[in-house]
Design a protein around this motif. Structure first.
Motif, PDB file in Angstrom:
ATOM      1  N   UNK A 195       0.844  -1.174   0.073  1.00 57.09           N
ATOM      2  CA  UNK A 195      -0.096  -0.036  -0.225  1.00 57.09           C
ATOM      3  C   UNK A 195       0.719   1.349  -0.067  1.00 57.09           C
ATOM      4  N   UNK A 196       0.254   2.391  -0.013  1.00 57.42           N
ATOM      5  CA  UNK A 196       0.926   3.642  -0.216  1.00 57.42           C
ATOM      6  C   UNK A 196       0.420   4.787   0.905  1.00 57.42           C
ATOM      7  N   UNK A 197       0.994   5.274   1.752  1.00 54.61           N
ATOM      8  CA  UNK A 197       0.843   6.283   2.670  1.00 54.61           C
ATOM      9  C   UNK A 197       0.969   7.716   1.825  1.00 54.61           C
ATOM     10  N   UNK A 198       0.176   8.513   1.918  1.00 49.32           N
ATOM     11  CA  UNK A 198       0.272   9.805   1.434  1.00 49.32           C
ATOM     12  C   UNK A 198       0.055  11.070   2.243  1.00 49.32           C
ATOM     13  N   UNK A 199       0.725  12.078   2.102  1.00 46.07           N
ATOM     14  CA  UNK A 199       0.389  13.589   2.401  1.00 46.07           C
ATOM     15  C   UNK A 199       0.368  14.361   1.371  1.00 46.07           C
ATOM     16  N   UNK A 200      -0.582  15.447   1.550  1.00 43.83           N
ATOM     17  CA  UNK A 200      -0.797  16.315   0.382  1.00 43.83           C
ATOM     18  C   UNK A 200      -1.073  17.613   1.224  1.00 43.83           C
ATOM     19  N   UNK A 201      -0.653  18.672   0.244  1.00 47.84           N
ATOM     20  CA  UNK A 201      -0.929  20.084   0.957  1.00 47.84           C
ATOM     21  C   UNK A 201      -1.566  20.896  -0.276  1.00 47.84           C
ATOM     22  N   UNK A 202      -2.307  22.018   0.042  1.00 48.34           N
ATOM     23  CA  UNK A 202      -3.237  22.537  -1.089  1.00 48.34           C
ATOM     24  C   UNK A 202      -1.975  24.038  -1.356  1.00 48.34           C
ATOM     25  N   UNK A 203      -0.764  23.873  -1.011  1.00 52.09           N
ATOM     26  CA  UNK A 203       0.005  25.060  -1.473  1.00 52.09           C
ATOM     27  C   UNK A 203       1.192  24.207  -2.150  1.00 52.09           C
ATOM     28  N   UNK A 204       1.865  25.036  -2.787  1.00 57.27           N
ATOM     29  CA  UNK A 204       3.093  24.563  -3.457  1.00 57.27           C
ATOM     30  C   UNK A 204       4.149  24.495  -2.450  1.00 57.27           C
ATOM     31  N   UNK A 205       4.812  23.132  -2.250  1.00 58.82           N
ATOM     32  CA  UNK A 205       5.617  23.114  -1.039  1.00 58.82           C
ATOM     33  C   UNK A 205       6.867  22.200  -1.331  1.00 58.82           C
ATOM     34  N   UNK A 206       8.047  22.551  -0.872  1.00 56.46           N
ATOM     35  CA  UNK A 206       8.976  21.676  -1.210  1.00 56.46           C
ATOM     36  C   UNK A 206       9.303  20.957  -0.046  1.00 56.46           C
ATOM     37  N   UNK A 207       9.295  19.730   0.028  1.00 52.88           N
ATOM     38  CA  UNK A 207       9.248  18.914   1.311  1.00 52.88           C
ATOM     39  C   UNK A 207      10.826  18.643   1.431  1.00 52.88           C
ATOM     40  N   UNK A 208      11.191  19.023   2.829  1.00 48.03           N
ATOM     41  CA  UNK A 208      12.609  18.824   3.314  1.00 48.03           C
ATOM     42  C   UNK A 208      12.960  17.282   3.185  1.00 48.03           C
ATOM     43  N   UNK A 209      14.170  17.313   3.423  1.00 46.97           N
ATOM     44  CA  UNK A 209      14.977  15.802   3.419  1.00 46.97           C
ATOM     45  C   UNK A 209      14.471  15.345   4.893  1.00 46.97           C
ATOM     46  N   UNK A 210      14.535  16.134   5.925  1.00 48.57           N
ATOM     47  CA  UNK A 210      13.844  15.676   7.178  1.00 48.57           C
ATOM     48  C   UNK A 210      12.491  15.284   7.166  1.00 48.57           C
ATOM     49  N   UNK A 211      11.686  15.773   6.585  1.00 47.27           N
ATOM     50  CA  UNK A 211      10.099  15.658   6.506  1.00 47.27           C
ATOM     51  C   UNK A 211      10.120  14.327   5.694  1.00 47.27           C
ATOM     52  N   UNK A 212      10.796  14.241   4.663  1.00 45.39           N
ATOM     53  CA  UNK A 212      10.588  12.975   3.795  1.00 45.39           C
ATOM     54  C   UNK A 212      11.325  11.843   4.607  1.00 45.39           C
ATOM     55  N   UNK A 213      12.504  11.826   5.511  1.00 46.12           N
ATOM     56  CA  UNK A 213      12.965  10.778   6.167  1.00 46.12           C
ATOM     57  C   UNK A 213      11.712  10.560   7.306  1.00 46.12           C
ATOM     58  N   UNK A 214      11.321  11.620   7.780  1.00 44.88           N
ATOM     59  CA  UNK A 214      10.114  11.466   9.177  1.00 44.88           C
ATOM     60  C   UNK A 214       9.069  10.334   8.208  1.00 44.88           C
ATOM     61  N   UNK A 215       8.396  10.962   7.247  1.00 47.26           N
ATOM     62  CA  UNK A 215       7.241   9.946   6.708  1.00 47.26           C
ATOM     63  C   UNK A 215       7.815   8.695   6.142  1.00 47.26           C
ATOM     64  N   UNK A 216       9.080   8.390   5.921  1.00 49.99           N
ATOM     65  CA  UNK A 216       9.622   6.957   5.625  1.00 49.99           C
ATOM     66  C   UNK A 216       9.741   6.328   6.709  1.00 49.99           C
ATOM     67  N   UNK A 217      10.012   7.100   7.940  1.00 46.46           N
ATOM     68  CA  UNK A 217      10.081   6.062   9.178  1.00 46.46           C
ATOM     69  C   UNK A 217       8.693   5.914   9.618  1.00 46.46           C
ATOM     70  N   UNK A 218       7.571   6.864   9.569  1.00 46.01           N
ATOM     71  CA  UNK A 218       6.483   6.569   9.803  1.00 46.01           C
ATOM     72  C   UNK A 218       5.527   5.546   8.855  1.00 46.01           C
ATOM     73  N   UNK A 219       6.248   5.392   7.424  1.00 44.39           N
ATOM     74  CA  UNK A 219       5.495   4.391   6.594  1.00 44.39           C
ATOM     75  C   UNK A 219       6.119   3.118   7.315  1.00 44.39           C
ATOM     76  N   UNK A 220       7.221   2.829   7.726  1.00 44.51           N
ATOM     77  CA  UNK A 220       7.890   1.652   8.040  1.00 44.51           C
ATOM     78  C   UNK A 220       7.054   1.060   9.329  1.00 44.51           C
ATOM     79  N   UNK A 221       6.620   2.210  10.339  1.00 46.49           N
ATOM     80  CA  UNK A 221       6.114   2.000  11.341  1.00 46.49           C
ATOM     81  C   UNK A 221       4.561   1.394  11.217  1.00 46.49           C
ATOM     82  N   UNK A 222       4.123   2.208  10.113  1.00 52.06           N
ATOM     83  CA  UNK A 222       2.630   1.879   9.797  1.00 52.06           C
ATOM     84  C   UNK A 222       2.812   0.533   9.312  1.00 52.06           C
TER      85      UNK A 222
END
Length: 650
Positions: A195-222
């Motif tokens: 499966x896939x876990x998504x996050x989305x924003x209604x503004x143009x946004x450049x995700x930082x490396x810390x945010x990407x790493x945080x989401x990856x960790x959350x995906x692993x836990x999930x």
């Protein structure tokens, strides 16, 4: 002097860092020095201090954000460790993901490989068309990229990103939600994404490396939590099934025990001299409901409680079904019918209806009661009935065998069984046009018993020897009764009457040939006798009963001529020979046309108004010719030769 100003500026930067002052104050420090006229090396030092301060401030803020993210991730991991069911867990994951990254919405999708699409299982923060159950085409969109190469995939502006394989349905959904920045991370089980876990924003946004790493960790836990929840759901379902099976097994064991106890009680009662009445009363006492037992001939042997009355046809039909299957059958009204039998010989039929919990095992219950009821019937009179039944079947087999035993022996054996073969009997052969041999055997036994006749069922044919003189009526009676019971056509032929054992054999052969003739003529599903087949019956019969055919066809005309010395038969001959013309017939007979007309009217009175119809006229012409030939042969036999005549004259 310059050294003192630089130290003062350094202390100011440290104070700004300690107080977490905004970046603008660092800029103001340099700007104030420039306004005071500071230039050259001192200004460069101040600029260097500002840059160092801003860098330290940025690193400190980033470290704080990372610590906050890790703390939130730990809280999330603790939350995901709770024993949720799968749907609740997915809602917790989407809510945590949205809050963790501070985005507008989050959702989880799962692929369906068999159906070829991706569907949204749960979402949080949606406002329009993106909802649970939404189906998106497979092979397109950001999620397909994540599943194809299990790694995070993000875009600051989805609709304008050319790296993504766009699809109209997905683009319309993103546009309807007003989304721009989207990031997806895989949900994996042992390195296999499911499966896939998504996050989305209604503004143009450049995700930082810390945010990407945080989401990856959350995906692993999930992924781990989802696997645990699925395993928990499977375990719960298995436990529920086991509990249900255990309950069913306990109920089944209890019912089996009760059934065994009832069986033992009924068998003991039967073997201790209990009659069918006491057995049926014991069943109703223990189980409630109602029970009735019918004998082989359809009469009621015993009945207990209030069993609804049944018409004769329904009783016969239920008995046929039960004896054909050799076991209990459930009727439309919920009543069970079972054969009461000893070996292959039917003693009767049992009908049982009860509201006891054992009714759930109606087939076993009915079988047990039928077996118990069979014991007293067998002890009382079944042995005699079985022996007589076998002897009666063997008698018909010998009557139909070729060569036969001496007729005197067969007559004597028949009289011992209450059958007088010196009285007229008809032979009836019934052939069901379908798969119903078992039912026909049961019906034949019941019918022969009811009609005081004999029966034999072999090769799908039921042969009956019945008292009577009219084979046509006997065939019709069998057809009218058997066809509705079987629910499909039955071809029935008959012959007779038979007045001795030898004629029974010939009647059977004649009935079989009649059956073959009906099949050849396409008359299946009907009844007929050799006599009804007209001249076909003459051809089929062993004795070729020409006299019977002539008498049944034109007998009234011949009798009228003999009694009144008229010429009706001669007029008929002339009428047919001249092409059914009264005028030409009158010329041939040398009489007036009115005379022929009056004779034809008399013939109509004697033979009926339909004697000129083609089929009837054909038989009349055949009978006339047979009558003439017979008369010629008789006249020749009565005329003596010359020698004999001379001796007579002397």
């Amino acid at each position: 002097m310059l050294q003192g100003r630089t130290e003062a500026a350094a202390f100011s930067v440290l104070e700004y860092l300690a107080s977490e002052a905004p970046a603008q104050q660092f800029e103001d420090l340099v700007e104030e020095a420039r306004l005071r006229g500071t230039t050259g090396e001192e200004l460069e030092r101040l600029e260097r201090l500002k840059q160092l301060g801003l860098s330290i401030r940025s690193q400190s803020k980033r470290r704080q954000q990372r610590e906050a993210g890790l703390s939130a991730l730990v809280d999330t991991a603790r939350d995901l460790a709770m024993p949720y069911d799968l749907d609740t867990l997915l809602k917790v994951i989407t809510r945590r993901a949205r809050l963790l990254l501070g985005v507008d919405m989050s959702y989880i999708s799962f692929p369906d490989a068999q159906q070829g699409y991706i569907y949204v299982r749960t979402s949080d923060g949606h406002t329009s068309t993106l909802s649970v159950g939404l189906r998106l085409p497979d092979g397109a969109g950001l999620g397909s990229s994540v599943l194809a190469n299990p790694a995070p995939f993000w875009t600051p502006d989805y609709l304008s990103d050319e790296r993504i394989a766009h699809n109209q349905a997905i683009d319309e959904t993103v546009r309807a939600e007003g989304l721009h920045a989207i990031m997806g991370v895989p949900l994996s089980h042992r390195n296999h994404p499911f499966g896939v876990l998504y996050v989305a924003d209604r503004n143009v946004r450049h995700f930082t490396t810390d945010e990407i790493a945080l989401m990856s960790s959350l995906g692993d836990l999930a992924g781990v939590a989802i696997e645990k929840a699925q395993l928990l759901d499977q375990t719960s379902a298995t436990v529920t099934d086991l509990e249900q099976h255990t309950t069913e097994a306990e109920v089944g064991l209890r019912l089996a025990t009760e059934l065994s106890e009832l069986h033992t009680r009924l068998i003991d009662l039967a073997l201790s001299g209990g009659d069918p009445h006491s057995l049926t009363r014991e069943v109703c006492k223990r189980l409630g409901g109602a029970i009735r037992v019918y004998a082989a001939d359809g009469t009621v042997l015993t009945s207990a409680s209030d069993m609804p009355e049944r018409d004769e046809n329904s009783v016969v039909l239920a008995a046929m079904d039960a004896h054909a299957t050799r076991g209990p059958v459930r009727l439309a009204d919920g009543t069970w019918a079972a054969p009461v039998s000893a070996g292959t010989v039917g003693l009767g039929t049992l009908f049982l209806r009860t509201d006891s919990p054992l009714a759930d095992r109606g087939e076993q219950l009915t079988r047990v009661v039928a077996q118990a009821v069979a014991i007293p019937l067998l002890l009382e009179n079944s042995r005699t009935a079985i022996a007589v039944g076998h002897v009666r079947d063997e008698l018909l087999d010998e009557l139909l065998a070729n060569p036969q035993r001496p007729p005197q022996q067969l007559m004597l054996r028949a009289r011992r069984l209450g059958i007088d073969l010196g009285k007229p009997h008809v032979v009836v052969v019934a052939r069901p046009e379908g798969e119903a041999q078992g039912k026909v055997a049961t019906w034949a036994s019941l019918y022969a018993h009811r009609m005081s006749g004999l029966k034999r069922v072999q090769d799908g044919l039921a042969v009956l020897l019945l008292p009577g003189t009219d084979p046509s009526a006997a065939a019709r009676a069998v057809t009218e009764e058997l066809t509705p019971l079987l629910g499909h056509p039955v071809t029935v032929s008959a012959a007779g009457p038979a007045l001795d054992p030898t004629s029974v054999f010939h009647g059977h052969q004649e009935a079989l040939r009649c059956l073959d003739a009906m099949t050849a003529l396409g008359a299946t599903g009907r009844s007929a006798s050799a006599r009804e087949l007209g001249f076909f019956g003459v051809l089929l019969a062993d004795n070729h009963d020409v006299d019977g055919f002539v008498d049944s066809t034109i007998g009234p005309v011949l009798d009228y001529d003999q009694q009144r010395f008229t010429e009706l038969a001669r007029t008929l001959n002339a009428y047919f020979e001249t092409g059914n013309s009264p005028t030409y017939a009158a010329q041939k007979l040398h009489v007036h046309t009115n005379t022929v007309a009056r004779r034809l009217e008399r013939i109509s009175e004697l033979l009926g108004p339909d004697w000129q119809k083609p089929e009837r006229a054909f038989e009349i012409q055949l009978a006339l010719r047979l009558s003439r030939i017979r008369q010629v042969l008789l006249d020749r036999r009565e005329v003596p030769d010359d020698g004999a005549a001379g001796e007579h004259r002397v």
